[in-house]
Design an enzyme around this catalytic site. Structure first.
Site, mmCIF file in Angstrom:
data_model
loop_
_atom_site.group_PDB
_atom_site.id
_atom_site.type_symbol
_atom_site.label_atom_id
_atom_site.label_comp_id
_atom_site.label_asym_id
_atom_site.label_seq_id
_atom_site.Cartn_x
_atom_site.Cartn_y
_atom_site.Cartn_z
ATOM 1 N N GLN A 96 23.223 -18.233 116.389
ATOM 2 C CA GLN A 96 24.120 -19.355 116.161
ATOM 3 C C GLN A 96 24.388 -19.496 114.655
ATOM 4 O O GLN A 96 23.481 -19.270 113.843
ATOM 5 C CB GLN A 96 23.494 -20.633 116.678
ATOM 6 C CG GLN A 96 23.151 -20.557 118.167
ATOM 7 C CD GLN A 96 22.554 -21.848 118.650
ATOM 8 O OE1 GLN A 96 23.259 -22.735 119.102
ATOM 9 N NE2 GLN A 96 21.250 -21.956 118.528
ATOM 10 N N HIS A 129 14.909 -15.702 129.067
ATOM 11 C CA HIS A 129 14.056 -16.688 129.756
ATOM 12 C C HIS A 129 14.422 -18.128 129.372
ATOM 13 O O HIS A 129 13.948 -19.072 129.989
ATOM 14 C CB HIS A 129 12.557 -16.384 129.548
ATOM 15 C CG HIS A 129 12.013 -16.700 128.193
ATOM 16 N ND1 HIS A 129 10.664 -16.748 127.929
ATOM 17 C CD2 HIS A 129 12.625 -16.973 127.019
ATOM 18 C CE1 HIS A 129 10.470 -17.044 126.653
ATOM 19 N NE2 HIS A 129 11.642 -17.186 126.080
HETATM 20 C C1 LIG Z 1 13.599 -18.117 121.921
HETATM 21 S S1 LIG Z 1 14.546 -17.745 120.524
HETATM 22 C C2 LIG Z 1 14.257 -16.019 120.298
HETATM 23 C C3 LIG Z 1 14.431 -15.561 118.880
HETATM 24 C C4 LIG Z 1 14.146 -14.076 118.630
HETATM 25 N N1 LIG Z 1 14.854 -13.200 119.517
HETATM 26 C C5 LIG Z 1 12.673 -13.804 118.704
HETATM 27 O O1 LIG Z 1 12.196 -13.212 119.658
HETATM 28 O O2 LIG Z 1 11.969 -14.207 117.768
HETATM 29 C C6 LIG Z 1 16.208 -17.793 121.180
HETATM 30 C C7 LIG Z 1 17.287 -17.616 120.148
HETATM 31 O O3 LIG Z 1 18.563 -17.717 120.801
HETATM 32 C C8 LIG Z 1 19.458 -18.334 119.896
HETATM 33 N N2 LIG Z 1 20.632 -18.863 120.606
HETATM 34 C C9 LIG Z 1 20.693 -19.963 121.411
HETATM 35 N N3 LIG Z 1 21.949 -20.142 121.863
HETATM 36 C C10 LIG Z 1 22.703 -19.145 121.328
HETATM 37 C C11 LIG Z 1 24.091 -18.794 121.440
HETATM 38 N N4 LIG Z 1 24.916 -19.508 122.190
HETATM 39 N N5 LIG Z 1 24.522 -17.688 120.765
HETATM 40 C C12 LIG Z 1 23.664 -16.943 120.015
HETATM 41 N N6 LIG Z 1 22.341 -17.229 119.885
HETATM 42 C C13 LIG Z 1 21.864 -18.312 120.525
HETATM 43 C C14 LIG Z 1 18.600 -19.425 119.263
HETATM 44 O O4 LIG Z 1 19.151 -19.927 118.063
HETATM 45 C C15 LIG Z 1 17.278 -18.697 119.063
HETATM 46 O O5 LIG Z 1 17.191 -18.088 117.795
#
Ligand SMILES: C[S@@+](CC[C@H](N)C(=O)[O-])C[C@H]1O[C@@H](n2cnc3c(N)ncnc32)[C@H](O)[C@@H]1O
Length: 364
Positions: free
Chosen positions: A231, A268
């Site tokens: 984001q 998830h």
């Molecule tokens: C649980 S975190 C995982 C972060 C990373 N992949 C890790 O394993 O450390 C989920 C990520 O999805 C991103 N996210 C949520 N909605 C999103 C969207 N609509 N587009 C892109 N990223 C998004 C969040 O900002 C967050 O960084």
């Protein structure tokens, strides 16, 4: 049934009572672990270079002298729970006396802040009041006819809305620190599954947060063009390097093209309908590579038949965390398969990785 009419029934009831009480008070073990993390007990023992007595620990942690016996009782539980190991040594006071000293164990070594494998941010995030308080509203949530997560039902806004309200929020930093800590652990796994990334010219890490995993991949494959896609408010202040760049956007709209897409700890967070939407956009993003493109997922795969009870408990706990915080879910093999085929992929394989996660490769 008569009440305690014979020895067998009595013993069954007593066992049941122990089982129930144990689960009621599991939170005490979690909170004692949080106290140990906040106090920095593992750092103190690590810094000392050898096992420490309670009084040495109390003085290193600058505790009030009246808390000596409190610390002893916390250490007793934490030692029982496998976080410390105690031994008896000749007392420093001399005169032939003995004293108990506490050493680190593999789980408490994961709390040492100077180590790249430090999971203290996970303990802090998972046991923060923002993840716990909502549980007091579960009764109301169960009676509502709405597709709200427990978090949203309790707080009037979704967890994402709460996180995104301000880029300066402590909770946002806490969340990204926890994600980065989890991702640093991925370094060991990456050695194991290096072959999965070999030969790729470009990779986009969707929902890649602050880029902890992509940086590891970039170190291992400096010629691969890596993009962290998240984001805008997450990546706008981050600067990349020659082959590592940050792009802001919305994965529900479109995803930058690459040879491969990585989704670590992302699917998830979402229900099946939204997860399929993300996967379809991933499929579009790799379409330029034809049959050679792939999507690499790192997430939990529940496998009650093969996993031991402790591992299954962890995965099922995680499932409820995802459900209550985000309306997301952990999936078993059948649920993954349905999601993958619904998104139009032709094949997949699942390999266990990082102790409790799985690496799932999808082929177009
Ligand atoms: C649980 S975190 C995982 C972060 C990373 N992949 C890790 O394993 O450390 C989920 C990520 O999805 C991103 N996210 C949520 N909605 C999103 C969207 N609509 N587009 C892109 N990223 C998004 C969040 O900002 C967050 O960084």
């Amino acid at each position: 049934m008569g009440f305690c009419s014979n020895g067998r029934e009595e013993s069954e009831i007593y066992h049941a009572q122990i089982h129930l009480y144990k689960h009621v008070y599991n939170f005490v073990s979690s909170m004692a672990l949080k106290c140990a993390m906040e106090l920095g007990i593992a750092d103190a023992i690590h810094g000392h270079g050898e096992p420490m007595s309670i009084s040495e620990l109390a003085s290193a942690l600058k505790l009030h002298p009246s808390k000596l016996s409190v610390l002893h009782r916390f250490m007793r539980l934490l030692t029982h729970n496998g976080f410390f190991a105690k031994t008896t040594v000749a007392s420093h006071e001399g005169a032939g006396g003995e004293e108990t000293v506490y050493d680190l164990t593999p789980p408490s070594k994961l709390l040492i802040r100077s180590k790249s494998t430090c999971l203290a941010p996970i303990v802090k995030g998972a046991l923060h009041s923002s993840s716990i308080d909502m549980w007091h509203s579960s009764n109301k949530w169960f009676t509502e006819d709405k597709e709200l997560s427990l978090y949203e039902s309790a707080n009037g806004e979704s967890f994402w809305e709460f996180l995104n309200k301000t880029t300066e929020s402590d909770t946002l930093n806490m969340f990204h620190e926890a994600m980065a800590a989890d991702s640093r652990m991925f370094k060991m796994a990456l050695e194991e599954c290096k072959h999965v990334f070999e030969g790729l010219g470009s990779l986009v890490d969707v929902g890649g947060g602050t880029g902890a995993v992509t940086s590891l991949i970039n170190e291992l494959f400096p010629h691969m063009k890596c993009t962290v896609f998240d984001q805008p408010q997450v990546v706008s202040n981050l600067t990349g390097s020659e082959n590592l760049n940050f792009v802001g956007g919305d994965m529900f709209k479109s995803i930058p093209s690459a040879d491969a897409v990585l989704l670590k700890w992302v699917l998830h967070d979402w229900n099946d309908e939204l997860a399929v939407k993300i996967l379809k956009n991933c499929k579009d993003a790799i379409s330029g590579k034809g049959k050679e493109g792939k999507v690499i997922i790192v997430d939990i795969a529940i496998d009650e038949a093969s996993d031991d009870s402790e591992l299954t408990e962890l995965k099922l706990n995680y499932d409820l965390v995802m459900l209550t915080m985000l309306n997301g879910k952990e999936r078993d093999r059948n649920e993954w398969e349905k999601l993958i085929y619904d998104a139009g992929f032709s094949g997949y394989d699942i390999t266990p990785i990082c102790g409790f996660k799985s690496l799932i490769q999808l082929y177009p």
